[in-house]
Enzyme design. Structure first.
Site, PDB file in Angstrom:
ATOM      1  N   LYS A 190      -3.342  -0.735 -26.423  1.00  0.00           N
ATOM      2  CA  LYS A 190      -1.999  -0.563 -25.843  1.00  0.00           C
ATOM      3  C   LYS A 190      -1.598  -1.775 -24.996  1.00  0.00           C
ATOM      4  CE  LYS A 190      -2.814   3.295 -23.531  1.00  0.00           C
ATOM      5  NZ  LYS A 190      -4.263   3.494 -23.788  1.00  0.00           N
TER       6      LYS A 190
ATOM      7  N   ARG B  24       0.062  10.482 -18.393  1.00  0.00           N
ATOM      8  CA  ARG B  24      -1.238  10.867 -18.943  1.00  0.00           C
ATOM      9  C   ARG B  24      -1.456  12.378 -18.852  1.00  0.00           C
ATOM     10  NH1 ARG B  24      -3.876   5.518 -18.088  1.00  0.00           N
ATOM     11  NH2 ARG B  24      -5.929   5.518 -19.029  1.00  0.00           N
TER      12      ARG B  24
ATOM     13  N   ARG C 219     -15.487  -5.057 -24.440  1.00  0.00           N
ATOM     14  CA  ARG C 219     -14.263  -5.651 -23.872  1.00  0.00           C
ATOM     15  C   ARG C 219     -14.572  -6.521 -22.650  1.00  0.00           C
ATOM     16  NH1 ARG C 219      -9.154  -1.873 -22.567  1.00  0.00           N
ATOM     17  NH2 ARG C 219     -10.493  -0.880 -21.020  1.00  0.00           N
TER      18      ARG C 219
ATOM     19  N   ARG D  18     -14.950  -4.556 -17.078  1.00  0.00           N
ATOM     20  CA  ARG D  18     -14.460  -3.514 -16.168  1.00  0.00           C
ATOM     21  C   ARG D  18     -15.582  -2.515 -15.880  1.00  0.00           C
ATOM     22  NH1 ARG D  18      -8.709  -1.418 -18.460  1.00  0.00           N
ATOM     23  NH2 ARG D  18      -9.635   0.530 -17.743  1.00  0.00           N
TER      24      ARG D  18
ATOM     25  N   ARG E 195     -13.867   9.077 -20.050  1.00  0.00           N
ATOM     26  CA  ARG E 195     -12.448   8.719 -20.243  1.00  0.00           C
ATOM     27  C   ARG E 195     -11.924   9.288 -21.562  1.00  0.00           C
ATOM     28  NH1 ARG E 195     -12.797   2.562 -19.867  1.00  0.00           N
ATOM     29  NH2 ARG E 195     -10.548   2.536 -20.099  1.00  0.00           N
TER      30      ARG E 195
HETATM   31  P1  AMP Z   1      -6.252   2.141 -17.942  1.00  0.00           P
HETATM   32  O1  AMP Z   1      -6.284   0.711 -17.507  1.00  0.00           O
HETATM   33  O2  AMP Z   1      -4.887   2.575 -18.437  1.00  0.00           O
HETATM   34  O3  AMP Z   1      -7.362   2.497 -18.903  1.00  0.00           O
HETATM   35  O4  AMP Z   1      -6.507   3.021 -16.614  1.00  0.00           O
HETATM   36  C1  AMP Z   1      -7.718   2.896 -15.885  1.00  0.00           C
HETATM   37  C2  AMP Z   1      -7.895   4.094 -14.981  1.00  0.00           C
HETATM   38  O5  AMP Z   1      -6.805   4.183 -14.050  1.00  0.00           O
HETATM   39  C3  AMP Z   1      -7.894   5.446 -15.693  1.00  0.00           C
HETATM   40  O6  AMP Z   1      -9.179   5.766 -16.238  1.00  0.00           O
HETATM   41  C4  AMP Z   1      -7.513   6.381 -14.533  1.00  0.00           C
HETATM   42  O7  AMP Z   1      -8.595   6.569 -13.648  1.00  0.00           O
HETATM   43  C5  AMP Z   1      -6.469   5.549 -13.790  1.00  0.00           C
HETATM   44  N1  AMP Z   1      -5.091   5.793 -14.294  1.00  0.00           N
HETATM   45  C6  AMP Z   1      -4.284   4.912 -14.936  1.00  0.00           C
HETATM   46  N2  AMP Z   1      -3.108   5.477 -15.261  1.00  0.00           N
HETATM   47  C7  AMP Z   1      -3.184   6.769 -14.836  1.00  0.00           C
HETATM   48  C8  AMP Z   1      -2.307   7.888 -14.901  1.00  0.00           C
HETATM   49  N3  AMP Z   1      -1.108   7.812 -15.502  1.00  0.00           N
HETATM   50  N4  AMP Z   1      -2.717   9.058 -14.345  1.00  0.00           N
HETATM   51  C9  AMP Z   1      -3.908   9.158 -13.728  1.00  0.00           C
HETATM   52  N5  AMP Z   1      -4.802   8.152 -13.653  1.00  0.00           N
HETATM   53  C10 AMP Z   1      -4.451   6.964 -14.190  1.00  0.00           C
END
Ligand code: AMP
Length: 207
Positions: free
Chosen positions: A13, A88, A122, A153, A164
């Protein structure tokens, strides 16, 4: 154009969002990037979010809804936005409909076994934030685009990834039905070459 990118972690994404935003001249709003930056700076939002992000769980809805409400009120969102990683949960999607509903939701689909390989390999650049897979890199410590330091990360460890993915299936996948019912969902196969995925997204958007 007001866009949401839906799809599991590792679906690509972020990479696709950066390309589409450049083409459409709309801001790329990644809630994951916003939270990581807040955590690094130690802001009140960062302090609330840290443990959730590191364990691969979801940060509470009210924190995210407030963060996105504030971000979407910025002048650069006047002509639209691309939200990557938000909503989410169904509660977040309902809140977004009240703040500024999306016109189109792109669901980027990739099978779980492929996601696991993508996420464990990654690497992210600390400087330009571009992401790479170790199979593309001659040196997994240096960014081939800007020379910045590459890192893995914390939440890309195998245990956290499986959390996740299960959080995605239980809490986020229901949004597929939510946006299908609203008539705004378009599905794209994310298990292909990045350029082909970009073309499929542009095609789905009628661009
Ligand atoms: P991402 O970079 O999108 O994979 O997000 C990394 C982490 O940030 C996720 O595993 C969640 O812990 C948190 N996070 C990001 N976006 C959201 C969201 N919309 N709602 C809740 N937690 C979020």
């Amino acid at each position: 154009m007001k866009l949401v990118f839906l799809g599991p972690p590792g679906a690509g994404k972020g990479t696709q969002a950066a390309r589409i935003c450049e083409k459409l001249s709309i801001p790329h709003i990644s809630t994951g990037d916003m939270l990581r930056s807040a955590i690094a700076k130690g802001t009140p939002t960062g302090l609330k979010a840290k443990a959730f992000v590191e364990s691969g769980g979801l940060v509470p809805d009210e924190v995210l809804v407030e963060m996105v409400r504030e971000r979407l009120s910025n002048a650069d969102c006047a002509n639209g936005y691309l939200l990557d990683g938000f909503p989410r949960t169904v509660h977040q999607a309902e809140a977004l409909n009240v703040i500024c509903a999306p016109d189109t939701v792109i669901d980027v689909e990739v099978r779980d076994e492929k996601l696991l390989k993508r996420l464990t390999g990654r690497r992210v650049c600390r400087q330009c934030q571009n992401t790479f897979h170790i199979s593309q890199l001659e040196n997994d410590k240096v960014c081939p685009d800007c020379g910045g330091e590459l890192y893995q990360r914390k939440d890309d460890s195998p245990e956290t990834i499986s959390n996740r993915l299960s959080v995605y299936h239980s809490q986020t996948a229901p949004l597929i039905d939510f946006y299908t019912a609203m008539g705004t969902l378009k599905t794209v196969d994310g298990d292909d070459e990045p350029d082909k995925v970009t073309s499929a997204i542009l095609n789905a958007l009628g661009c």
